[in-house]
Design a protein around this motif. Structure first.
Motif, PDB file in Angstrom:
ATOM      1  N   ARG A  42      -3.315  14.056 -44.703  1.00  0.00           N
ATOM      2  CA  ARG A  42      -3.794  14.845 -43.555  1.00  0.00           C
ATOM      3  C   ARG A  42      -5.295  15.067 -43.639  1.00  0.00           C
ATOM      4  O   ARG A  42      -6.007  14.985 -42.631  1.00  0.00           O
ATOM      5  N   GLY A  72       3.464   9.270 -41.114  1.00  0.00           N
ATOM      6  CA  GLY A  72       4.136  10.013 -40.057  1.00  0.00           C
ATOM      7  C   GLY A  72       4.001  11.514 -40.223  1.00  0.00           C
ATOM      8  O   GLY A  72       3.769  12.255 -39.252  1.00  0.00           O
ATOM      9  N   GLU A  73       4.139  11.985 -41.464  1.00  0.00           N
ATOM     10  CA  GLU A  73       3.979  13.421 -41.740  1.00  0.00           C
ATOM     11  C   GLU A  73       2.550  13.866 -41.433  1.00  0.00           C
ATOM     12  O   GLU A  73       2.326  14.955 -40.899  1.00  0.00           O
ATOM     13  N   LYS A  76       1.616  14.359 -37.594  1.00  0.00           N
ATOM     14  CA  LYS A  76       2.437  15.258 -36.770  1.00  0.00           C
ATOM     15  C   LYS A  76       1.548  16.182 -35.947  1.00  0.00           C
ATOM     16  O   LYS A  76       0.592  16.762 -36.446  1.00  0.00           O
ATOM     17  N   ARG A  79      -0.034  12.792 -32.477  1.00  0.00           N
ATOM     18  CA  ARG A  79       0.333  11.386 -32.243  1.00  0.00           C
ATOM     19  C   ARG A  79      -0.467  10.795 -31.096  1.00  0.00           C
ATOM     20  O   ARG A  79      -0.793   9.595 -31.105  1.00  0.00           O
ATOM     21  N   GLY A 118       8.050   8.898 -37.469  1.00  0.00           N
ATOM     22  CA  GLY A 118       8.254  10.065 -36.614  1.00  0.00           C
ATOM     23  C   GLY A 118       7.707   9.878 -35.223  1.00  0.00           C
ATOM     24  O   GLY A 118       7.154  10.806 -34.617  1.00  0.00           O
ATOM     25  N   THR A 119       7.875   8.683 -34.668  1.00  0.00           N
ATOM     26  CA  THR A 119       7.338   8.397 -33.344  1.00  0.00           C
ATOM     27  C   THR A 119       8.342   7.563 -32.557  1.00  0.00           C
ATOM     28  O   THR A 119       9.315   7.043 -33.121  1.00  0.00           O
TER      29      THR A 119
END
Length: 341
Positions: A42, A72-73, A76, A79, A118-119
């Motif tokens: 991140r 993906g994390e 978040k 996106r 996560g998309t």
């Protein structure tokens, strides 16, 4: 940040993209690359977005899916601010069909990547290698289905030969399937094979280069020197056997030229090597990686300035090699077969 079109597509990408191969750290190869977790990822993505780096590249085999999961994390809640590039075709596990570009494998691997990331869509999906066991028509029809279903938006390849690409493009044109617009390719000052056939093909067919390992598998960091041992922290200790081989004297000759240009510009050797790539024909984006913030900031300094023609000529001369046949022969026919400019 400078932005460019991805090949002949309508997609705009940053001149520098971030490679998430350092995320996850699972397995012998990828643990040597890095082991950034979601918190660290991140932070690196924060820095990238602040600098205008909006595309992030990964692959299903990077840390056996862990790179995709960490990416993906890390994205978040944002996106809509990023482009995701991922790849598949290399063997993922021991299941008989967990490899290649068959319809069976592509449909299942895309769903698995979407879940880890996560998309609901992948902006650029690339075949990680050519699958000679699966008809190109089956591959392209499957990619067409995935595009129509909204799961992927643009398609490309990686590590293909020129004839692999042209055979696929011919089938795409024949049946109206999506054309490849990206070629994720190895290219650096100490690895210029891309220029012999794939670069002219890219110019002719509208395929943009997405450059991987732009620092020659970690050799163009400025830390590898003639007469000195390999630095203790170099990843080459653990990963040299996986990557392209480079003759020592050739490497030192290129580094000597980089040293000269570094003194002229006040820039670092990695920044010069990256800037040289950004001025090459067909290059849409150069993937840079980083295990920490310092490395990332160093790489980001490769944009916003340009080498002079004289400096480029100096680097070109130092890194030139005699190509294999028929490319050395074609060099003598520049009148009708000019090199890309």
């Amino acid at each position: 940040m400078e932005y460019r079109r991805l090949g002949a597509s309508g997609l705009t990408v940053p001149a520098l993209s971030f490679g998430a191969g350092t995320f996850g750290g699972k397995g012998e190869l990828f643990s040597a690359w890095g082991d950034t977790d979601a918190k660290g990822a991140r932070r690196l993505i924060d820095i990238c977005l602040d600098a205008g780096v909006t595309m992030f590249d990964t692959a299903d085999v990077y840390s056996t899916g862990e790179s995709e999961r960490v990416l993906g994390e890390a994205i978040k809640g944002r996106r809509d601010k990023v482009l995701i590039s991922t790849k598949a075709t290399f063997r993922f596990n021991d299941e008989p069909n967990a490899v290649g570009s068959s319809r069976f494998h592509l449909l299942s691997t895309i769903d698995a990547s979407l879940k880890r990331l996560g998309t609901d869509h992948i902006d650029l999906f690339q075949l990680h290698g050519f699958d000679a066991m699966t008809p190109v028509e089956e591959v392209l029809s499957t990619l067409d289905t995935l595009v129509r279903d909204g799961k992927i938006r643009y398609v490309g390849v990686s590590n293909f030969s020129g004839w692999h690409i042209m055979k696929s493009l011919a089938a795409a044109d024949r049946y109206g399937y999506p054309r490849y617009v990206a070629n994720q390719t190895y290219y650096s000052l100490i690895g210029r094979d891309y220029e012999w056939e794939l670069m002219p093909l890219g110019l002719d067919q509208g395929i943009g280069a997405v450059v991987w390992s732009p620092l020659g598998w970690g050799r163009l960091t400025g830390k590898i020197r003639r007469g000195q041992p390999l630095p203790k922290q170099s990843r080459l200790h653990d990963t040299a056997q996986y990557g392209p081989q480079v003759d020592d004297e050739y490497l030192y000759r290129v580094v000597d030229a980089l040293d000269e240009v570094a003194k002229e510009t006040g820039k670092s050797i990695p920044q010069i090597a990256l800037n040289w790539l950004l001025q090459r024909p067909t290059v849409s984006t150069v993937i840079v990686g980083a295990r920490n913030e310092e490395q990332l900031q160093q790489n980001l300094g490769a944009v916003g300035w340009s080498l002079t023609k004289e400096q480029i000529d100096k680097l070109d001369a130092a890194s030139d090699v005699t190509p294999v046949y028929p490319y050395w022969h074609q060099r003598g026919f520049q009148e009708r077969n000019p090199k890309p400019v």
